[in-house]
Design a protein around this motif. Structure first.
Motif, PDB file in Angstrom:
ATOM      1  N   ARG A  64       1.009  -1.209   0.083  1.00 27.03           N
ATOM      2  CA  ARG A  64      -0.276  -0.179   0.055  1.00 27.03           C
ATOM      3  C   ARG A  64       0.759   1.280   0.076  1.00 27.03           C
ATOM      4  O   ARG A  64       0.535   2.428  -0.678  1.00 27.03           O
ATOM      5  N   ALA A  65       1.924   1.273   0.631  1.00 23.91           N
ATOM      6  CA  ALA A  65       2.987   2.383   0.764  1.00 23.91           C
ATOM      7  C   ALA A  65       4.016   2.349  -0.234  1.00 23.91           C
ATOM      8  O   ALA A  65       4.764   3.478  -0.373  1.00 23.91           O
ATOM      9  N   ALA A  66       4.287   1.108  -1.030  1.00 20.33           N
ATOM     10  CA  ALA A  66       5.284   1.259  -1.861  1.00 20.33           C
ATOM     11  C   ALA A  66       5.101   2.406  -3.017  1.00 20.33           C
ATOM     12  O   ALA A  66       6.437   2.897  -3.259  1.00 20.33           O
ATOM     13  N   ARG A  67       4.191   2.491  -3.492  1.00 20.07           N
ATOM     14  CA  ARG A  67       4.221   3.210  -4.638  1.00 20.07           C
ATOM     15  C   ARG A  67       4.563   4.884  -4.324  1.00 20.07           C
ATOM     16  O   ARG A  67       5.449   5.401  -4.715  1.00 20.07           O
ATOM     17  N   GLU A  68       3.848   5.382  -2.879  1.00 22.62           N
ATOM     18  CA  GLU A  68       4.333   6.486  -2.507  1.00 22.62           C
ATOM     19  C   GLU A  68       5.785   6.825  -1.949  1.00 22.62           C
ATOM     20  O   GLU A  68       6.334   7.735  -2.166  1.00 22.62           O
ATOM     21  N   GLN A  69       6.360   5.632  -1.660  1.00 27.31           N
ATOM     22  CA  GLN A  69       7.728   5.448  -1.239  1.00 27.31           C
ATOM     23  C   GLN A  69       8.669   5.445  -2.346  1.00 27.31           C
ATOM     24  O   GLN A  69       9.678   5.337  -1.858  1.00 27.31           O
ATOM     25  N   GLY A  70       8.159   5.362  -3.554  1.00 35.47           N
ATOM     26  CA  GLY A  70       9.053   5.276  -4.662  1.00 35.47           C
ATOM     27  C   GLY A  70       9.728   3.997  -4.927  1.00 35.47           C
ATOM     28  O   GLY A  70      10.774   3.882  -5.338  1.00 35.47           O
ATOM     29  N   GLU A  71       8.914   2.840  -4.409  1.00 37.17           N
ATOM     30  CA  GLU A  71       9.720   1.552  -4.240  1.00 37.17           C
ATOM     31  C   GLU A  71       9.237   0.753  -5.597  1.00 37.17           C
ATOM     32  O   GLU A  71       9.828  -0.432  -5.876  1.00 37.17           O
ATOM     33  N   LEU A  72       8.454   1.195  -6.365  1.00 33.82           N
ATOM     34  CA  LEU A  72       8.075   0.486  -7.656  1.00 33.82           C
ATOM     35  C   LEU A  72       9.049   1.147  -8.718  1.00 33.82           C
ATOM     36  O   LEU A  72       9.355   2.229  -8.802  1.00 33.82           O
ATOM     37  N   ALA A  73       9.227   0.189  -9.755  1.00 36.09           N
ATOM     38  CA  ALA A  73      10.217   0.544 -10.775  1.00 36.09           C
ATOM     39  C   ALA A  73       9.594  -0.080 -12.024  1.00 36.09           C
ATOM     40  O   ALA A  73       9.173  -1.406 -11.840  1.00 36.09           O
ATOM     41  N   LEU A  74       9.977   0.461 -13.198  1.00 38.53           N
ATOM     42  CA  LEU A  74       9.534  -0.257 -14.519  1.00 38.53           C
ATOM     43  C   LEU A  74      10.733  -0.324 -15.134  1.00 38.53           C
ATOM     44  O   LEU A  74      11.901   0.251 -15.189  1.00 38.53           O
ATOM     45  N   LEU A  75      10.987  -1.638 -15.637  1.00 41.91           N
ATOM     46  CA  LEU A  75      11.957  -1.983 -16.507  1.00 41.91           C
ATOM     47  C   LEU A  75      11.681  -2.207 -17.932  1.00 41.91           C
ATOM     48  O   LEU A  75      10.284  -2.463 -18.073  1.00 41.91           O
ATOM     49  N   PHE A  76      12.233  -1.771 -18.970  1.00 41.66           N
ATOM     50  CA  PHE A  76      11.878  -1.702 -20.399  1.00 41.66           C
ATOM     51  C   PHE A  76      12.565  -3.020 -21.292  1.00 41.66           C
ATOM     52  O   PHE A  76      13.763  -3.019 -20.901  1.00 41.66           O
ATOM     53  N   GLN A  77      11.884  -3.788 -21.754  1.00 42.99           N
ATOM     54  CA  GLN A  77      12.545  -4.759 -22.811  1.00 42.99           C
ATOM     55  C   GLN A  77      12.333  -4.367 -24.230  1.00 42.99           C
ATOM     56  O   GLN A  77      11.029  -4.376 -24.345  1.00 42.99           O
ATOM     57  N   PRO A  78      13.160  -4.286 -25.085  1.00 48.25           N
ATOM     58  CA  PRO A  78      12.947  -3.967 -26.422  1.00 48.25           C
ATOM     59  C   PRO A  78      11.986  -4.875 -27.167  1.00 48.25           C
ATOM     60  O   PRO A  78      12.278  -6.183 -27.012  1.00 48.25           O
ATOM     61  N   ILE A  79      11.337  -4.439 -27.937  1.00 48.14           N
ATOM     62  CA  ILE A  79      10.480  -5.301 -28.912  1.00 48.14           C
ATOM     63  C   ILE A  79      11.230  -4.746 -30.434  1.00 48.14           C
ATOM     64  O   ILE A  79      11.298  -3.706 -30.776  1.00 48.14           O
ATOM     65  N   VAL A  80      11.451  -5.753 -31.205  1.00 54.31           N
ATOM     66  CA  VAL A  80      12.099  -5.343 -32.471  1.00 54.31           C
ATOM     67  C   VAL A  80      11.618  -6.018 -33.542  1.00 54.31           C
ATOM     68  O   VAL A  80      10.762  -7.012 -33.569  1.00 54.31           O
ATOM     69  N   ALA A  81      11.924  -5.512 -34.578  1.00 53.86           N
ATOM     70  CA  ALA A  81      11.368  -6.057 -36.043  1.00 53.86           C
ATOM     71  C   ALA A  81      12.351  -7.278 -36.460  1.00 53.86           C
ATOM     72  O   ALA A  81      13.469  -7.277 -36.270  1.00 53.86           O
ATOM     73  N   LEU A  82      11.686  -8.207 -37.239  1.00 54.64           N
ATOM     74  CA  LEU A  82      12.187  -9.639 -37.544  1.00 54.64           C
ATOM     75  C   LEU A  82      11.940  -9.547 -39.001  1.00 54.64           C
ATOM     76  O   LEU A  82      10.916  -9.462 -39.434  1.00 54.64           O
ATOM     77  N   PRO A  83      13.077  -9.916 -39.877  1.00 60.78           N
ATOM     78  CA  PRO A  83      14.592  -9.816 -39.617  1.00 60.78           C
ATOM     79  C   PRO A  83      14.816  -8.296 -39.437  1.00 60.78           C
ATOM     80  O   PRO A  83      14.144  -7.397 -39.643  1.00 60.78           O
ATOM     81  N   GLY A  84      16.096  -8.174 -39.074  1.00 63.40           N
ATOM     82  CA  GLY A  84      16.748  -6.859 -39.113  1.00 63.40           C
ATOM     83  C   GLY A  84      17.064  -5.999 -37.744  1.00 63.40           C
ATOM     84  O   GLY A  84      17.896  -5.728 -37.291  1.00 63.40           O
ATOM     85  N   GLY A  85      15.954  -6.580 -36.882  1.00 63.93           N
ATOM     86  CA  GLY A  85      16.353  -6.095 -35.544  1.00 63.93           C
ATOM     87  C   GLY A  85      15.916  -4.576 -35.074  1.00 63.93           C
ATOM     88  O   GLY A  85      16.429  -4.045 -34.169  1.00 63.93           O
ATOM     89  N   GLN A  86      15.366  -3.866 -35.921  1.00 69.39           N
ATOM     90  CA  GLN A  86      15.024  -2.621 -36.102  1.00 69.39           C
ATOM     91  C   GLN A  86      14.203  -2.537 -34.792  1.00 69.39           C
ATOM     92  O   GLN A  86      13.047  -2.982 -34.334  1.00 69.39           O
ATOM     93  N   LEU A  87      14.321  -1.558 -33.785  1.00 70.79           N
ATOM     94  CA  LEU A  87      13.747  -1.090 -32.446  1.00 70.79           C
ATOM     95  C   LEU A  87      12.333  -0.568 -32.901  1.00 70.79           C
ATOM     96  O   LEU A  87      12.207   0.291 -33.657  1.00 70.79           O
ATOM     97  N   LEU A  88      11.397  -1.109 -32.273  1.00 72.67           N
ATOM     98  CA  LEU A  88       9.867  -0.719 -32.459  1.00 72.67           C
ATOM     99  C   LEU A  88       9.289  -0.170 -31.281  1.00 72.67           C
ATOM    100  O   LEU A  88       8.395   0.469 -31.280  1.00 72.67           O
ATOM    101  N   GLY A  89       9.687  -0.615 -30.065  1.00 72.21           N
ATOM    102  CA  GLY A  89       9.102  -0.055 -28.746  1.00 72.21           C
ATOM    103  C   GLY A  89       9.816  -0.977 -27.606  1.00 72.21           C
ATOM    104  O   GLY A  89      10.756  -1.720 -27.889  1.00 72.21           O
TER     105      GLY A  89
END
Ligand code: C2E
Ligand code: MG
Ligand code: MG
Ligand code: MG
Length: 279
Positions: A32-57
């Motif tokens: 309940r307190a975690a969000r207000e205390q800044g304990e939550l974090a987001l990590l981001f994992q790339p999504i890429v085009a196949l083939p080629g590996g261009q970054l999409l998001g």
């Protein structure tokens, strides 16, 4: 005596169950307190085009930096958050934070980048997700087209009116909807014709053996073909090896996500690699 031992065993189980329950309760309070205390974090994992590996998001993946237990993965606390209702508040934070990042990254990129967020079935039941998204877009200046909402097949099982309305609202706004872990739920597939779905994410369990197992290859091929017939985008999850990636290209899968292309990373690292790629 046997009976007494049996009794003792029961006591042991009861004690273990009681300990587990009180741990969950404690975790729930801390959450309940975690969000207000800044304990939550987001990590981001790339999504890429196949083939080629261009970054999409990227897909946003939640972590909780618990003060005494260290960094927790979602399967260690999402269930607790759903049980005590904190998932609504946490989910709203995830959506807003993902929007803030999408705005930052789209200012750097020459092609539109999309950020995916995971929204659990409980969130749709407890909360008007479309309204939460609308507010986050307005507050951050994020374009609807930069956001994707990932849901699971189980959400579509009951075909409830509020769920349908939420998905249609999101779709009308221009937010993309992806089916996460596609193929692992109870899927009659008829829902694909009834809901405004834009994307299928092929579960890692299909991808793991796709380069060696002819049956897995046939299943992935069938999913790609269904996606193609319905004009849905298709992303393969959990790609770890070049052999898996090569096979997916062969099968016509257009997008990919997995350790081979990038691990989940902090937003700042994602920004850095984006800046490098742009120079
Ligand atoms: P998911 O949406 O299917 O996310 C993919 C999971 O697979 C992530 O685990 C990711 O780190 C992992 N993964 C990605 N690539 C690879 C790979 O190449 N190999 C292997 N072995 N694993 C890979 P994570 O971050 O632990 O997330 C687990 C699940 O928790 C997610 O599954 C999603 O259902 C849920 N989740 C994550 N963030 C949120 C959130 O903000 N809200 C809600 N409601 N659920 C979330
Ligand atoms: Mg997901
Ligand atoms: Mg997934
Ligand atoms: Mg998964």
């Amino acid at each position: 005596l046997a009976k007494r031992n049996g009794g003792n065993r029961f006591c042991f189980h009861d004690a273990a169950a009681a300990r587990a329950a009180s741990e969950r309760l404690e975790l729930g309070h801390a959450l309940r307190a975690a969000r207000e205390q800044g304990e939550l974090a987001l990590l981001f994992q790339p999504i890429v085009a196949l083939p080629g590996g261009q970054l999409l998001g990227a897909e946003a993946l939640l972590r909780w930096d618990h003060p005494s237990r260290g960094r927790l993965a979602p399967d260690q606390f999402i269930g607790v958050a759903e049980a005590n209702g904190t998932i609504v508040d946490i989910g709203a934070w995830v959506i807003a934070e993902a929007c803030r990042c999408a705005v930052r990254w789209n200012a750097l990129a020459s092609m539109p980048l999309r950020v995916s967020v995971n929204v659990s079935a409980r969130q749709f039941v407890m909360n008007d997700v479309a309204q939460t998204v609308r507010e986050a877009l307005a507050a951050t200046g994020c374009a609807a087209g930069w956001l994707t909402v990932e849901i699971t097949e189980s959400l579509l099982l009951e075909d409830s009116f509020p769920v349908r309305r939420s998905l249609e609202d999101l779709s009308r706004m221009g937010v993309a909807i992806a089916i996460d872990d596609f193929g692992t739920g109870y899927s009659s597939m008829s829902y694909l014709g009834k809901f405004p779905i834009d994307m299928l994410k092929i579960d890692r369990s299909f991808v793991r053996d796709v380069d060696g197992d002819a049956k897995m290859r046939a299943l992935v091929k069938a999913i790609v073909s269904v996606a193609g017939a319905l004009s849905l985008e298709v992303v393969a999850e959990g790609i770890e090896t070049q052999a898996q990636a090569d096979t997916l290209v062969e099968l016509g899968c257009g997008k990919a996500q997995g350790y081979l292309f990038g691990r989940p990373m902090p937003g700042a690292s994602f920004s850095e690699s984006l800046e490098l790629a742009m120079h």
